[in-house]
Design an enzyme around this catalytic site. Structure first.
Site, mmCIF file in Angstrom:
data_model
loop_
_atom_site.group_PDB
_atom_site.id
_atom_site.type_symbol
_atom_site.label_atom_id
_atom_site.label_comp_id
_atom_site.label_asym_id
_atom_site.label_seq_id
_atom_site.Cartn_x
_atom_site.Cartn_y
_atom_site.Cartn_z
ATOM 1 C CB THR A 38 -0.891 0.013 1.253
ATOM 2 O OG1 THR A 38 -1.624 -1.205 1.290
ATOM 3 C CG2 THR A 38 -1.858 1.189 1.220
ATOM 4 N N GLY A 83 4.520 -7.237 -7.819
ATOM 5 C CA GLY A 83 3.774 -8.444 -8.185
ATOM 6 C C GLY A 83 2.333 -8.107 -8.514
ATOM 7 C CB SER A 91 -1.397 5.108 -15.081
ATOM 8 O OG SER A 91 -0.373 4.155 -14.842
ATOM 9 N N GLY A 93 12.135 2.181 -25.768
ATOM 10 C CA GLY A 93 11.546 0.852 -25.966
ATOM 11 C C GLY A 93 12.316 -0.221 -25.222
ATOM 12 C CG LEU A 121 16.804 0.137 -23.498
ATOM 13 C CD1 LEU A 121 17.327 0.053 -24.927
ATOM 14 C CD2 LEU A 121 17.962 0.311 -22.520
ATOM 15 N N GLY A 144 -0.331 8.074 -11.393
ATOM 16 C CA GLY A 144 -0.666 6.895 -10.597
ATOM 17 C C GLY A 144 0.021 5.656 -11.136
ATOM 18 C CG ASN A 197 8.220 -1.235 -26.410
ATOM 19 O OD1 ASN A 197 8.703 -1.256 -25.278
ATOM 20 N ND2 ASN A 197 8.918 -1.437 -27.513
ATOM 21 C CG ASP A 218 5.800 -3.187 -11.772
ATOM 22 O OD1 ASP A 218 6.798 -3.903 -11.951
ATOM 23 O OD2 ASP A 218 5.611 -2.526 -10.731
ATOM 24 C CB THR A 267 5.157 5.610 -10.641
ATOM 25 O OG1 THR A 267 5.604 6.934 -10.441
ATOM 26 C CG2 THR A 267 5.467 4.761 -9.419
HETATM 27 N N1 LIG Z 1 8.425 8.235 -22.354
HETATM 28 C C1 LIG Z 1 8.016 7.029 -22.783
HETATM 29 N N2 LIG Z 1 7.434 6.923 -24.001
HETATM 30 C C2 LIG Z 1 6.999 5.733 -24.456
HETATM 31 N N3 LIG Z 1 7.115 4.593 -23.778
HETATM 32 C C3 LIG Z 1 7.684 4.623 -22.564
HETATM 33 C C4 LIG Z 1 8.173 5.838 -21.993
HETATM 34 N N4 LIG Z 1 8.683 5.550 -20.778
HETATM 35 C C5 LIG Z 1 8.524 4.223 -20.586
HETATM 36 N N5 LIG Z 1 7.933 3.656 -21.661
HETATM 37 C C6 LIG Z 1 7.576 2.236 -21.834
HETATM 38 O O1 LIG Z 1 7.645 1.598 -20.563
HETATM 39 C C7 LIG Z 1 8.598 0.529 -20.610
HETATM 40 C C8 LIG Z 1 9.281 0.427 -19.283
HETATM 41 O O2 LIG Z 1 9.947 1.636 -19.013
HETATM 42 P P1 LIG Z 1 11.304 1.678 -18.187
HETATM 43 O O3 LIG Z 1 12.375 0.990 -18.918
HETATM 44 O O4 LIG Z 1 11.529 3.087 -17.799
HETATM 45 O O5 LIG Z 1 10.903 0.746 -16.948
HETATM 46 P P2 LIG Z 1 11.133 1.005 -15.409
HETATM 47 O O6 LIG Z 1 12.323 1.859 -15.262
HETATM 48 O O7 LIG Z 1 11.151 -0.307 -14.757
HETATM 49 O O8 LIG Z 1 9.838 1.791 -15.028
HETATM 50 P P3 LIG Z 1 9.532 2.503 -13.641
HETATM 51 O O9 LIG Z 1 9.432 3.950 -14.004
HETATM 52 O O10 LIG Z 1 8.265 1.904 -13.237
HETATM 53 O O11 LIG Z 1 10.680 2.183 -12.709
HETATM 54 C C9 LIG Z 1 9.521 0.871 -21.760
HETATM 55 O O12 LIG Z 1 10.139 -0.292 -22.261
HETATM 56 C C10 LIG Z 1 8.548 1.507 -22.743
HETATM 57 O O13 LIG Z 1 7.838 0.492 -23.417
#
Ligand SMILES: Nc1ncnc2c1ncn2[C@@H]1O[C@H](COP(=O)(O)OP(=O)(O)OP(=O)(O)O)[C@@H](O)[C@H]1O
Ligand SMILES: *[C@@H]1O[C@H](CO)[C@@H](O)[C@H](O)[C@H]1NC(C)=O
Length: 316
Positions: free
Chosen positions: A18, A47, A304, A232, A228, A300, A289, A263, A259
């Site tokens: 939470t 999870g 989201s 992507g 990334l 959120g 992606n 996941d 955020t």
């Molecule tokens: N600005 C963006 N535009 C389009 N797609 C995005 C963007 N940011 C994240 N994504 C999508 O979300 C996926 C996961 O993003 P990222 O690699 O930042 O994961 P993360 O760092 O684990 O996320 P978190 O922010 O939850 O920690 C990316 O592979 C992409 O598909």
């Protein structure tokens, strides 16, 4: 009653948290009390997030987790039910509280967070044994590292022994990951910072992600995906370290709140693996992606995550 006949697309063995979020102009100093201007409670935990995203896309899902016998635990159970997730294996314990993240955010977007994993750490072999009939019949099992690593590894092995495909997300990352996790992962999916910690080298470019993926295959994963952000992800699908790394770019969008994007990606991936088992991994990653890209465009975490009805039909 254990409904051993039920077959799930996606079973997640993982965490529930939470989020208690307070926003103030600045973060308090040690010993200080200040007034903030906004407070909200959110459903989180890697999870649960991944399970919710898979369910919203139409996967038949079950969650295997532990919450406290408390208000937040009761609320989380209801959240799973509201999202159509099977809750037979959501246990409530009186020895620990529901996992909680106390989050303070200042107006510049900086934060200070205390996570108390609580009930998440009580999930163990006994609960896995109870969930075995569901794990055995699942199409995909998904695990992360917000519960005890031993429980995650046992769950992945249990799945593999029963020819259930496994997706492992080594988050939050630990530098000294038990090498057995690599062999237990049909798909190993991590982000840049997790990859850096596991590899000991920087992972910010497509090239570095490719090198990371080849090393992950060498360590024994069936396939590897490195996400990334707006770039992507990079996918390595075959089980030879010499196999080519494919960059799967995405349409970069203006992120409002990233955020839980990772996941969302993993929950979507689990859905595609379950529903389209013969689809090339590159294509599953391209679609994941798109789903995760929608999740960053509203605030959120679970709030989201898009549902099937919110997404273009060509993703299904
Ligand atoms: N600005 C963006 N535009 C389009 N797609 C995005 C963007 N940011 C994240 N994504 C999508 O979300 C996926 C996961 O993003 P990222 O690699 O930042 O994961 P993360 O760092 O684990 O996320 P978190 O922010 O939850 O920690 C990316 O592979 C992409 O598909
Ligand atoms: C990777 O995910 C972790 C959560 O597991 C997060 O704290 C971190 O910021 C993410 N890294 C990047 C580069 O987005």
């Amino acid at each position: 009653m254990v409904m051993t006949e039920e077959a799930f697309d996606v079973v997640v063995v993982g965490s529930c948290m939470t989020d208690l979020v307070s926003q103030a102009t600045r973060l308090p100093k040690e010993g200080e009390t200040i007034h903030g201007h906004k407070f909200f409670i959110g459903f989180g935990g890697k999870g649960a997030n991944q399970c919710i995203q898979a369910a919203r896309l139409g996967a038949k899902t079950a969650m295997v987790c532990k919450v406290g016998k408390d208000f937040f635990g009761d609320n989380y159970l209801q959240n799973f039910k509201d999202n159509g997730i099977h809750t037979e294996f959501v246990g409530q314990t009186s020895v620990a509280a529901t996992g909680a993240a106390s989050i303070m955010v200042n107006d510049a977007g900086q934060n200070a967070i205390v996570i108390v994993a609580g009930a998440n750490l009580v999930l163990g072999s006994e609960e896995l044994q109870q969930a075995l009939p569901a794990i055995r019949r699942a199409k995909v099992l998904v695990c992360q590292l917000e519960i005890s690593p031993g429980t995650s590894l046992r769950a992945l092995r249990m799945a593999q022994e029963n020819n259930v495909r496994t997706i492992f997300n080594p988050a939050p990352a630990i530098a000294a990951l038990d090498p057995d996790f690599y062999r237990a992962s049909d798909i190993f999916c991590c982000n840049e910072s997790e990859a850096e910690l596991l590899m000991g080298w920087s992972v910010t470019s497509v090239e570095e992600a490719g090198r990371t993926g080849r090393e992950l295959l060498k360590r024994g994963c069936g396939a590897a995906i490195i996400t990334l952000g707006p770039q992507g992800c990079v996918v390595l699908a075959a089980q030879e370290p010499s196999s080519p790394a494919h960059h799967v770019p995405t349409t970069a969008v203006k992120a409002v709140d990233t955020t839980g994007a990772g996941d969302s990606f993993i929950g979507a991936l689990a859905f595609y693996v379950a529903h389209y088992p013969t689809m090339p991994l590159k294509e599953m990653a391209r679609r994941a992606n798109q789903v995760a890209g929608v999740s960053v465009q509203t605030v959120g975490t679970q709030t989201s995550y898009p549902s099937k009805k919110d997404l273009p039909a060509d993703l299904f």
